[in-house]
Design an enzyme around this catalytic site. Structure first.
Site, short mmCIF file in Angstrom:
data_model
loop_
_atom_site.label_atom_id
_atom_site.label_comp_id
_atom_site.label_asym_id
_atom_site.label_seq_id
_atom_site.Cartn_x
_atom_site.Cartn_y
_atom_site.Cartn_z
N VAL A 1 0.79 -1.01 0.30
CA VAL A 1 -0.11 0.20 0.38
C VAL A 1 1.28 1.47 0.06
O VAL A 1 1.53 1.61 0.83
CB VAL A 1 -0.79 0.04 1.10
N GLY B 1 -10.26 1.26 -1.02
CA GLY B 1 -9.43 1.57 -1.51
C GLY B 1 -8.61 0.35 -0.62
O GLY B 1 -8.54 -0.66 0.02
N GLU B 2 -7.04 0.78 -0.55
CA GLU B 2 -6.00 0.15 0.41
C GLU B 2 -5.62 -1.14 -0.27
O GLU B 2 -4.97 -1.88 0.80
CB GLU B 2 -6.45 -0.20 2.35
N GLY B 3 -6.15 -1.11 -1.16
CA GLY B 3 -5.17 -2.68 -1.89
C GLY B 3 -6.51 -3.64 -1.34
O GLY B 3 -6.29 -5.32 -1.81
N GLU C 1 -3.68 1.51 -2.36
CA GLU C 1 -2.99 3.25 -2.15
C GLU C 1 -4.14 3.23 -0.76
O GLU C 1 -4.73 3.47 -0.14
CB GLU C 1 -3.22 3.87 -3.16
#
Length: 341
Positions: A74, A308-310, A166
């Site tokens: 991330v 998000g965050e992967g 991200e």
């Protein structure tokens, strides 16, 4: 490639090193396809799982690909365009969420544990946001190359698959700007509510992107100058990681809209720079559907996610593992003694 992509002291150097991109091993992919045709099931009965196994075979160069090490990264950055009121949260939240990742308290921590991925977080100068792209460049050439190099350096060359994610307050605006610059349409086509913008906030995003596109019009026909125009550092790092993974023939699971929009900038490069990338899921952000159409990629999952965050990549990893378990573990008709196949 005779020289590593990074570090590069100029965009001209980087472009020269990208002249020839590694391709998948077609012999291995064909062998995997033959194996699929002889497993104890009707042809195509496992649908996308069969395609994923063949895809992995091509990039790993073996009929029976495996995932021993799954690496999740991330990247986190902050954005000058937040000065235009494009996000309802302060940029301090980026650092606070990074601390949460490191403490193991975020969704991505749990999902990586469940899917068997090793997670790392890369902070990209959180105390120094990119430039406000409505007023000037988001990143200088040197800053762009530095961020891309950080992304490349994060790659573990022993990984069998790379998951990218991200974190960055304001980065849904940056993602929409990159998608608009890369694929056209209108700014409104690519803008969503992100972390919860109201109608006025959505309009501020659109206004900022239109202003940035007008200011940087001369830069938007090239992937790297587009990144300089709009940033951010985490998007540039994602691009660096994608290219480094291609250099090592490591397949990549992209997360949702923001991650995919960053990587999509590279679609303008020759040699199908995203051929080794899988889009993990169809994000609930409206721009993701447009990206999937333009890239010609089908997501593994469609779960209404937009965190998000992967997080989507971590969930999709479970499906990818299942595809390889079936591919490698099933008996062929001959092995099972089943006749008439």
């Amino acid at each position: 490639m005779t020289e590593p992509l990074f570090p590069a002291n100029s965009l001209a150097t980087l472009r020269a090193r990208l002249a020839i991109l590694p391709r998948p091993d077609e012999t291995a992919a064909e062998a995997a396809g033959t194996r699929q045709a002889n497993l104890t099931k009707p042809p195509g009965a496992l649908g996308r799982l069969e395609d994923l196994a063949i895809f992995m075979a091509g990039w790993q160069g073996t009929e029976r690909p495996r995932i021993g090490k799954a690496q999740a990264v991330v990247f986190a950055g902050n954005h000058g365009v937040c000065a235009q009121g494009v996000n309802p949260y302060p940029q301090e939240v980026t650092s606070q969420m990074v601390a949460n990742f490191r403490a193991g308290g975020a969704a991505i921590n749990q999902l990586c544990r469940a899917s068997g991925a090793e997670l790392s977080v890369v902070e990209l100068e959180l105390d120094r946001p990119t430039g406000d792209f409505t007023q000037g460049l988001a990143l200088s050439e040197a800053e762009l190359l530095e961020a891309m190099a950080r992304g490349a350096e994060a790659l573990d060359p022993t990984a069998d698959v790379l998951l990218l994610g991200e974190m960055g307050i304001g980065n849904s605006t940056v993602a929409a700007a990159l998608a608009y610059a890369t694929f056209g349409g209108t700014a409104a086509d690519w803008v969503g509510r992100g972390t919860g913008s109201d109608d006025a906030g959505v309009q501020r995003k659109i206004t900022a992107i239109e202003a940035g596109a007008k200011r940087h019009a001369a830069l938007l026909d090239d992937p790297f100058t587009t990144l300089m125009a709009f940033g951010g550092r985490e998007q540039a790092a994602i691009c660096g990681a994608v290219l480094a993974a291609r250099e090592k023939r490591i397949p990549v699971l992209l997360d949702g809209f923001i991650c995919t929009a960053a990587a999509a900038v590279l679609a303008r490069l020759e040699g199908d720079a995203l051929a080794h990338c899988i889009v993990s899921h169809a994000s609930a952000e409206p721009g993701q559907r447009g990206l999937l159409t333009h890239l010609g990629k089908a997501p593994i999952l469609d779960l209404g996610m937009r965190l998000g965050e992967g997080s989507g990549a971590a969930v999709a990893l479970g499906v990818l593992r299942a595809a390889l378990e079936a591919h490698n573990g099933m008996a062929t008709f001959a092995e099972a003694g089943i006749s008439g196949a």
